[in-house]
Design an enzyme around this catalytic site. Structure first.
Site, short mmCIF file in Angstrom:
data_model
loop_
_atom_site.label_atom_id
_atom_site.label_comp_id
_atom_site.label_asym_id
_atom_site.label_seq_id
_atom_site.Cartn_x
_atom_site.Cartn_y
_atom_site.Cartn_z
N ASN A 91 0.84 -1.21 0.00
CA ASN A 91 0.00 0.00 0.00
C ASN A 91 0.87 1.25 0.00
OD1 ASN A 91 0.62 -0.75 2.70
ND2 ASN A 91 -1.08 0.42 3.51
N GLU B 157 -2.92 -4.55 -3.12
CA GLU B 157 -3.37 -5.50 -4.15
C GLU B 157 -3.36 -4.87 -5.53
OE1 GLU B 157 -4.72 -4.72 -1.28
OE2 GLU B 157 -6.09 -6.24 -0.53
N GLU C 236 0.38 5.25 0.53
CA GLU C 236 -0.56 6.28 0.96
C GLU C 236 -0.10 7.66 0.49
OE1 GLU C 236 -1.22 5.69 5.17
OE2 GLU C 236 -2.34 3.83 4.77
N1 THU Z 1 -5.33 -1.44 2.36
C1 THU Z 1 -4.75 -2.26 1.44
O1 THU Z 1 -3.68 -1.96 0.93
N2 THU Z 1 -5.39 -3.38 1.10
C2 THU Z 1 -6.52 -3.84 1.71
O2 THU Z 1 -6.98 -4.92 1.37
C3 THU Z 1 -7.17 -3.05 2.74
C4 THU Z 1 -6.60 -1.70 2.98
C5 THU Z 1 -4.60 -0.25 2.78
C6 THU Z 1 -5.17 1.06 2.35
C7 THU Z 1 -4.57 1.98 3.38
O3 THU Z 1 -3.25 2.32 2.99
C8 THU Z 1 -4.46 1.14 4.62
O4 THU Z 1 -4.54 -0.21 4.18
C9 THU Z 1 -5.52 1.41 5.66
O5 THU Z 1 -6.78 1.33 5.12
#
Ligand code: THU
Length: 159
Positions: free
Chosen positions: A62, A75, A64
């Site tokens: 992820n 994903e 941000e």
């Molecule tokens: N997030 C993911 O990368 N994948 C998921 O399946 C759920 C949420 C991330 C998005 C954000 O950076 C952090 O988790 C908190 O929501």
């Protein structure tokens, strides 16, 4: 009116050693991908790894952003990277893991709806099932195909 029920089938493994070698490697890659997570706002790290039909593994995490909608889940980072760097090579499976404070979460990190829809797209163009592995500190859940985590899948690409 007829009331109907949807059954979701999945396999639960007590540890990564129970998995087939290719799935175990994919889970290990997802865990390794956690190191690339950039999550200073949520402090929730997610790693993902995609297995391609040619055996290659592509990872993502992820990412941000201060303007939150500009960030992206692990994903989709992995799947978009996979199709961008190996165009046309079908995706066979994806493994996902969440982590907080340096430890893999006790609970399953389940993909958001947008990521499931992107999985559906790549499963569709692969023309074969794309399996989904969800890793927690104590177990791994394996769904054989995206349909099992996205009932009533939206899939009108041929219509
Ligand atoms: N997030 C993911 O990368 N994948 C998921 O399946 C759920 C949420 C991330 C998005 C954000 O950076 C952090 O988790 C908190 O929501």
């Amino acid at each position: 009116m007829v009331e109907k029920t949807i059954v979701t089938r999945y396999a639960e493994y007590g540890s990564m050693t129970e998995l087939e070698t290719c799935d175990r490697e994919l889970c290990e890659a997802a865990i390794a991908a956690l190191s690339g997570s950039y999550a200073p706002y949520s402090n929730f790290n997610v790693g993902a790894a995609v297995r391609l039909a040619d055996g290659n593994i592509v990872i993502g995490s992820n990412q941000e952003n201060a303007a939150s909608p500009s960030g992206l889940c692990a994903e989709r980072t992995a799947m978009f990277a996979a199709n961008a760097t190996h165009p046309g090579v079908p995706m066979r499976s994806i493994a996902i893991v969440g982590s907080q404070n340096g430890s893999i979460c006790d609970g399953i990190t389940s993909p958001c709806g947008a990521c499931r829809q992107v999985m559906a797209e790549y499963q569709h163009i692969a023309g074969a099932d794309l399996s989904v592995l969800l890793i927690s500190s104590s177990k791994i859940l394996k769904f054989s195909r995206v349909d099992d985590i996205l009932p009533f899948i939206f899939d009108n690409l041929d219509k």
